[in-house]
Scaffold this motif. Sequence first.
Motif, short mmCIF file in Angstrom:
data_model
loop_
_atom_site.label_atom_id
_atom_site.label_comp_id
_atom_site.label_asym_id
_atom_site.label_seq_id
_atom_site.Cartn_x
_atom_site.Cartn_y
_atom_site.Cartn_z
N LEU A 196 0.73 -1.02 0.04
CA LEU A 196 -0.03 0.06 -0.01
C LEU A 196 0.90 1.17 0.30
O LEU A 196 0.56 2.21 -0.60
CB LEU A 196 -0.84 0.13 1.08
N GLU A 197 1.58 1.34 0.90
CA GLU A 197 2.81 2.56 0.95
C GLU A 197 3.42 2.84 -0.53
O GLU A 197 3.39 3.81 -1.08
CB GLU A 197 4.07 2.09 1.84
N ARG A 198 3.86 1.70 -1.20
CA ARG A 198 4.49 1.82 -2.59
C ARG A 198 3.65 2.40 -3.49
O ARG A 198 3.70 3.27 -4.25
CB ARG A 198 4.92 0.28 -3.11
N MET A 199 2.03 1.87 -3.12
CA MET A 199 1.06 2.23 -4.23
C MET A 199 0.94 3.95 -4.07
O MET A 199 0.66 4.61 -4.93
CB MET A 199 -0.23 1.41 -4.11
N ALA A 200 0.75 4.29 -2.87
CA ALA A 200 0.70 5.66 -2.48
C ALA A 200 1.91 6.44 -3.18
O ALA A 200 1.68 7.55 -3.61
CB ALA A 200 0.62 5.91 -1.00
N SER B 93 -3.57 10.15 -1.06
CA SER B 93 -4.22 10.68 0.44
C SER B 93 -5.05 9.36 0.85
O SER B 93 -4.88 9.14 1.95
CB SER B 93 -4.74 11.92 0.07
N LYS B 94 -5.92 8.97 0.06
CA LYS B 94 -6.70 7.86 0.62
C LYS B 94 -6.03 6.47 1.04
O LYS B 94 -6.38 5.87 1.99
CB LYS B 94 -7.66 7.38 -0.55
N ILE B 95 -4.91 6.17 0.32
CA ILE B 95 -4.13 4.97 0.85
C ILE B 95 -3.34 5.55 2.06
O ILE B 95 -3.48 4.55 2.93
CB ILE B 95 -3.50 4.50 -0.50
N TYR B 96 -2.83 6.76 2.00
CA TYR B 96 -2.19 7.01 3.37
C TYR B 96 -3.11 7.01 4.61
O TYR B 96 -2.88 6.70 5.79
CB TYR B 96 -1.61 8.12 3.25
N HIS B 97 -4.66 7.39 4.24
CA HIS B 97 -5.59 7.41 5.35
C HIS B 97 -5.87 5.86 5.57
O HIS B 97 -6.17 5.51 6.79
CB HIS B 97 -6.95 8.16 4.85
N TYR C 236 -3.07 4.57 7.79
CA TYR C 236 -3.38 5.22 9.29
C TYR C 236 -4.37 4.45 10.16
O TYR C 236 -4.24 4.24 11.21
CB TYR C 236 -3.66 6.62 9.14
N THR C 237 -5.59 4.08 9.25
CA THR C 237 -6.66 3.62 9.80
C THR C 237 -6.23 2.25 10.46
O THR C 237 -6.70 1.79 11.33
CB THR C 237 -7.84 3.66 9.06
N ARG C 238 -5.49 1.48 9.48
CA ARG C 238 -4.83 0.27 9.91
C ARG C 238 -3.83 0.06 11.04
O ARG C 238 -3.92 -0.51 11.88
CB ARG C 238 -4.40 -0.37 8.70
N LEU C 239 -3.02 1.29 11.19
CA LEU C 239 -1.97 1.09 11.97
C LEU C 239 -2.30 2.01 13.37
O LEU C 239 -1.62 1.86 14.44
CB LEU C 239 -0.76 1.69 11.32
N GLY C 240 -3.22 2.96 13.25
CA GLY C 240 -3.59 3.65 14.34
C GLY C 240 -2.59 4.81 14.79
O GLY C 240 -1.96 5.03 13.67
N GLN C 241 -2.46 5.11 15.95
CA GLN C 241 -1.70 6.14 16.39
C GLN C 241 -0.06 5.61 16.77
O GLN C 241 0.37 6.20 17.48
CB GLN C 241 -2.30 6.88 17.43
N ARG D 127 -0.19 9.35 8.35
CA ARG D 127 -1.01 10.58 8.72
C ARG D 127 -0.48 11.83 8.16
O ARG D 127 -1.29 12.72 7.54
CB ARG D 127 -1.76 10.49 10.31
N LEU D 128 0.79 11.91 8.41
CA LEU D 128 1.43 13.11 8.23
C LEU D 128 1.63 13.26 6.67
O LEU D 128 1.43 14.33 6.09
CB LEU D 128 2.87 13.28 8.71
N ARG D 129 1.97 12.21 6.05
CA ARG D 129 2.00 12.19 4.55
C ARG D 129 0.61 12.40 3.94
O ARG D 129 0.50 13.39 2.96
CB ARG D 129 2.45 10.93 3.93
N GLN D 130 -0.33 12.00 4.44
CA GLN D 130 -1.84 12.44 4.25
C GLN D 130 -2.01 13.76 4.21
O GLN D 130 -2.55 14.53 3.44
CB GLN D 130 -2.82 11.56 4.72
N ALA D 131 -1.51 14.56 5.46
CA ALA D 131 -1.91 15.75 5.57
C ALA D 131 -1.22 16.73 4.58
O ALA D 131 -1.71 17.58 4.11
CB ALA D 131 -1.46 16.29 7.03
N THR D 132 0.07 15.97 4.11
CA THR D 132 0.91 16.97 3.26
C THR D 132 0.30 16.83 2.02
O THR D 132 0.17 18.06 1.21
CB THR D 132 2.32 16.44 3.41
#
Length: 157
Positions: A71-75, A88-92, A95-100, A108-113
């Motif tokens: 997934l990270e490579r796809m993003a 952004s959807k993949i990074y979200h 994040y949803t999968r790995l939590g905080q 999550r930071l990459r998604q925000a960027t």
Amino acid sequence: MSKFWIMSFLSLLICGQSLAQEKVSLEEKQMRLSLDLAESLFVEGKKREAFYLYQDFIEMYPDSSLSINALERMAQIYSEKQRFSAASKIYHRLYTRLGQSEKGLKFRLRQATLLEQMGQATTAAMIYEEIIKERPTSALAEEATIRLSLTKVFLGS
């Protein structure tokens, strides 16, 4: 006579467990080979082919911890192609999968960027604040603080 049946049953049980372990290791080998092939293509610059292999990998092994790498490579590929919304959807999703966790917040930071690049500065600022609150002394919080201050300048607040 009963000792014979008990011994036969135990032998069958042990044999069955051994076969189950071999199946798991075979599946693990298949997963790793599949991901290694995709990774080789990615490194060679054949990102389109790699993307489809990563996608297939995720469909076949959605619950595998290795699917996080795919997934990270796809993003990354989406980002390079400036398909920021898809990335952004993949990074979200990551994040949803790995939590905080540390890695989850990195995604999550990459998604925000990416949201910031898409003109969604207010949403990005909220995510930066979330990261700072969650891990105030981390390198992620430091980066989020810098990005947040720049975003606030952009927003004029």
